[in-house]
Write a protein that holds these residues in place. Structure first.
Motif, PDB file in Angstrom:
ATOM      1  N   THR A  51      -7.711  59.192   5.250  1.00  0.00           N
ATOM      2  CA  THR A  51      -7.266  57.839   4.898  1.00  0.00           C
ATOM      3  C   THR A  51      -7.003  57.012   6.152  1.00  0.00           C
ATOM      4  O   THR A  51      -7.164  55.781   6.131  1.00  0.00           O
ATOM      5  CB  THR A  51      -6.001  57.889   4.027  1.00  0.00           C
ATOM      6  N   THR A  52      -6.629  57.666   7.248  1.00  0.00           N
ATOM      7  CA  THR A  52      -6.441  56.933   8.504  1.00  0.00           C
ATOM      8  C   THR A  52      -7.750  56.291   8.948  1.00  0.00           C
ATOM      9  O   THR A  52      -7.803  55.087   9.245  1.00  0.00           O
ATOM     10  CB  THR A  52      -5.929  57.882   9.603  1.00  0.00           C
ATOM     11  N   VAL A  53      -8.828  57.069   8.989  1.00  0.00           N
ATOM     12  CA  VAL A  53     -10.113  56.558   9.461  1.00  0.00           C
ATOM     13  C   VAL A  53     -10.661  55.485   8.515  1.00  0.00           C
ATOM     14  O   VAL A  53     -11.170  54.446   8.959  1.00  0.00           O
ATOM     15  CB  VAL A  53     -11.118  57.712   9.625  1.00  0.00           C
ATOM     16  N   LEU A  54     -10.557  55.723   7.215  1.00  0.00           N
ATOM     17  CA  LEU A  54     -11.044  54.723   6.250  1.00  0.00           C
ATOM     18  C   LEU A  54     -10.279  53.407   6.387  1.00  0.00           C
ATOM     19  O   LEU A  54     -10.866  52.319   6.276  1.00  0.00           O
ATOM     20  CB  LEU A  54     -10.909  55.268   4.821  1.00  0.00           C
ATOM     21  N   THR A  55      -8.988  53.500   6.637  1.00  0.00           N
ATOM     22  CA  THR A  55      -8.190  52.284   6.818  1.00  0.00           C
ATOM     23  C   THR A  55      -8.582  51.550   8.087  1.00  0.00           C
ATOM     24  O   THR A  55      -8.664  50.313   8.107  1.00  0.00           O
ATOM     25  CB  THR A  55      -6.689  52.645   6.866  1.00  0.00           C
ATOM     26  N   GLN A  56      -8.824  52.295   9.149  1.00  0.00           N
ATOM     27  CA  GLN A  56      -9.171  51.672  10.426  1.00  0.00           C
ATOM     28  C   GLN A  56     -10.413  50.798  10.330  1.00  0.00           C
ATOM     29  O   GLN A  56     -10.540  49.823  11.068  1.00  0.00           O
ATOM     30  CB  GLN A  56      -9.354  52.761  11.487  1.00  0.00           C
ATOM     31  N   LEU A  57     -11.312  51.126   9.410  1.00  0.00           N
ATOM     32  CA  LEU A  57     -12.514  50.307   9.235  1.00  0.00           C
ATOM     33  C   LEU A  57     -12.176  48.890   8.783  1.00  0.00           C
ATOM     34  O   LEU A  57     -12.899  47.942   9.103  1.00  0.00           O
ATOM     35  CB  LEU A  57     -13.444  50.967   8.218  1.00  0.00           C
ATOM     36  N   ALA A  58     -11.080  48.747   8.044  1.00  0.00           N
ATOM     37  CA  ALA A  58     -10.725  47.446   7.480  1.00  0.00           C
ATOM     38  C   ALA A  58      -9.727  46.675   8.329  1.00  0.00           C
ATOM     39  O   ALA A  58      -9.481  45.492   8.067  1.00  0.00           O
ATOM     40  CB  ALA A  58     -10.138  47.630   6.071  1.00  0.00           C
ATOM     41  N   VAL A 111      -4.668  50.840  15.140  1.00  0.00           N
ATOM     42  CA  VAL A 111      -5.575  49.762  15.537  1.00  0.00           C
ATOM     43  C   VAL A 111      -4.797  48.525  15.973  1.00  0.00           C
ATOM     44  O   VAL A 111      -5.084  47.926  17.017  1.00  0.00           O
ATOM     45  CB  VAL A 111      -6.538  49.420  14.390  1.00  0.00           C
ATOM     46  N   ALA A 112      -3.792  48.133  15.186  1.00  0.00           N
ATOM     47  CA  ALA A 112      -3.016  46.944  15.538  1.00  0.00           C
ATOM     48  C   ALA A 112      -2.273  47.144  16.852  1.00  0.00           C
ATOM     49  O   ALA A 112      -2.164  46.215  17.662  1.00  0.00           O
ATOM     50  CB  ALA A 112      -2.032  46.610  14.418  1.00  0.00           C
ATOM     51  N   ALA A 346     -10.443  49.123  16.767  1.00  0.00           N
ATOM     52  CA  ALA A 346     -10.836  49.944  15.611  1.00  0.00           C
ATOM     53  C   ALA A 346     -11.896  50.967  16.016  1.00  0.00           C
ATOM     54  O   ALA A 346     -11.815  52.142  15.635  1.00  0.00           O
ATOM     55  CB  ALA A 346     -11.364  49.050  14.490  1.00  0.00           C
ATOM     56  N   ALA A 347     -12.898  50.533  16.796  1.00  0.00           N
ATOM     57  CA  ALA A 347     -13.947  51.463  17.225  1.00  0.00           C
ATOM     58  C   ALA A 347     -13.358  52.611  18.038  1.00  0.00           C
ATOM     59  O   ALA A 347     -13.708  53.777  17.838  1.00  0.00           O
ATOM     60  CB  ALA A 347     -14.999  50.714  18.048  1.00  0.00           C
ATOM     61  N   TRP A 348     -12.446  52.284  18.952  1.00  0.00           N
ATOM     62  CA  TRP A 348     -11.845  53.314  19.805  1.00  0.00           C
ATOM     63  C   TRP A 348     -11.031  54.306  18.976  1.00  0.00           C
ATOM     64  O   TRP A 348     -11.139  55.519  19.147  1.00  0.00           O
ATOM     65  CB  TRP A 348     -10.970  52.639  20.854  1.00  0.00           C
ATOM     66  N   ASN A 349     -10.207  53.806  18.073  1.00  0.00           N
ATOM     67  CA  ASN A 349      -9.367  54.681  17.260  1.00  0.00           C
ATOM     68  C   ASN A 349     -10.185  55.525  16.293  1.00  0.00           C
ATOM     69  O   ASN A 349      -9.868  56.700  16.058  1.00  0.00           O
ATOM     70  CB  ASN A 349      -8.330  53.851  16.501  1.00  0.00           C
ATOM     71  N   ILE A 350     -11.233  54.947  15.725  1.00  0.00           N
ATOM     72  CA  ILE A 350     -12.096  55.726  14.836  1.00  0.00           C
ATOM     73  C   ILE A 350     -12.793  56.829  15.621  1.00  0.00           C
ATOM     74  O   ILE A 350     -12.918  57.964  15.146  1.00  0.00           O
ATOM     75  CB  ILE A 350     -13.117  54.801  14.141  1.00  0.00           C
ATOM     76  N   GLY A 351     -13.248  56.501  16.831  1.00  0.00           N
ATOM     77  CA  GLY A 351     -13.864  57.526  17.664  1.00  0.00           C
ATOM     78  C   GLY A 351     -12.908  58.667  17.969  1.00  0.00           C
ATOM     79  O   GLY A 351     -13.279  59.847  17.913  1.00  0.00           O
TER      80      GLY A 351
END
Length: 398
Positions: A51-58, A111-112, A346-351
């Motif tokens: 859920t962390t990664v899915l949220t980061q996309l938005a 992300v924020a 977001a890109a950095w955190n998802i990575g």
């Protein structure tokens, strides 16, 4: 970095991530002791990260619509509020549902938070500011992750859960005092020309008036930093997951190796900050990746030899990845420009999070049939294979 807003941002980060770090090893223990076993313990972390990664996309869209403070405060509340309800049940289904909500909150604050770093300081200080932000995240984890389970013995699950609730909620109360600007394109008057220099260092010489061309330039310039970030997080995720299994009867050697891994990351980010500001983003990706690869090579040799060899290998992996973490974030900010700080964050955190999950699952799939030496060898080869992408671009992206 000397402003009250940035210092308050660091305090909020310590409180928010401290509550997360305290609960991270305790929640799997909670469901495991209730009879869910190893699968249930692992599922709590797996659902949280999903859920962390899915949220980061938005989150980049949410930052544009709601602003930094609203997103950051909402994330802290969602991270904290479900925690007390876990005390009412140890059944796996409800606990996973509550932890999924916490994962949404964590996706918002990761992300924020890192995007706020770029907003609160001028580009010339992004390296040092990102380094201090990394320390604000890493030091609570360094102290609380090893102590989490021991704290259960001292305070009980009730005391730990309520502490993990109070800390992010206190941070949320401080967020309105952050004087954060909205994520809109702007120039930093105090540092004329700095943005252009930083973007040139990252391989982007200007902000294209064409949004499609601008996004394409950002993607091209971000390939190297993202490749280094993914490879490093795969290695770290694999070590964090499998070190206890590599030498199960090693006594204190494995806990010391895990501590060395975390300490190396903190030290690496601390060293990288001023170097990135002085030399420009992108220069530490190659040495950081090579250092981590050497560390994984030491871990490979340690399997079956001496568990104490795991300690210097883990320290090297942590140091290398710490360099990469800081440098890749600043490089992505430089490539994106102020209009896309949220997307870069977001890109950095998802990575980071996706790579950590891939390291646990992917290297586990290698280790199951071929052993841990093969798994650690694959991680070392992956780190080396990405190094050509980390070389600085010789010409700006058109």
């Amino acid at each position: 970095m000397r402003t009250a807003a940035f210092r308050l941002m660091l305090a909020v980060t310590v409180l928010g991530f401290g509550g997360h770090a305290l609960l991270l090893p305790v929640l799997p223990l909670w469901v495991s002791r209730a009879g869910s076993g190893e699968f249930g313990a692992g599922a709590t972390t797996g659902v949280f990260m999903l859920t962390t990664v899915l949220t980061q996309l938005a989150v980049p869209w949410l930052l544009r619509v709601l602003g930094y403070r609203a997103v950051f405060a909402s994330g802290l509340v969602l991270l904290a509020a479900p925690t007390p309800f876990v005390l009412g049940t140890a059944e796996l289904g409800p606990v996973l549902a509550l932890n999924a909500v916490r994962g949404i909150g964590f996706g918002l604050i990761t992300v924020a938070g890192s995007a706020l770093v770029a907003e609160l300081v001028p580009p010339a200080e992004h390296g040092r500011a990102s380094s201090r932000y990394g320390l604000a995240i890493g030091i609570p984890g360094l102290a609380l992750l090893p102590l989490g389970v021991a704290t259960v013995d001292a305070l009980g699950f009730t005391g730990v859960f309520w502490t993990a609730t109070a800390s992010p909620l206190l941070a949320a109360l401080l967020v309105p005092f952050l004087r954060a600007t909205s994520p809109t394109p702007r120039r930093h008057a105090s540092d004329p020309g700095v943005e252009e220099l930083a973007r040139s260092e990252a391989g982007v010489d200007r902000v294209s008036p064409d949004p499609v061309a601008g996004r394409r330039a950002f993607v091209l310039a971000g390939l190297g930093p993202m490749a280094a970030m993914l490879a490093g997080s795969v290695a770290q995720g694999g070590l964090t997951t499998f070190l206890p299994l590599v030498a199960p009867g090693a006594g204190v050697a494995v806990p010391v190796a895990l501590f060395a891994l975390a300490l190396g990351g903190v030290l690496g980010r601390g060293v990288a900050g001023p170097l990135v500001d002085r030399r420009g983003p992108g220069r530490l990706l190659l040495p950081g990746g090579v250092l981590s690869a050497l560390g994984m090579g030491v871990e490979l040799l340690a399997v079956g030899l001496s568990p104490w060899l795991l300690v210097p290998g883990a320290l090297a992996v942590g140091l290398g990845f710490g360099l990469v973490q800081n440098d890749s974030l600043v490089a992505l900010f430089a490539a994106a420009g102020p209009a896309r700080y949220g997307a870069a964050s977001a890109a950095w955190n998802i990575g980071f999070d996706a790579g950590t999950g891939a390291g646990a699952s992917g290297l586990g799939a290698v280790a199951q049939p071929f052993g841990f030496r093969a798994a650690f060898g694959v991680a070392a080869l992956l780190l080396l294979a990405t190094t050509p992408l980390t070389r600085r671009r010789s010409s700006p992206t058109p």
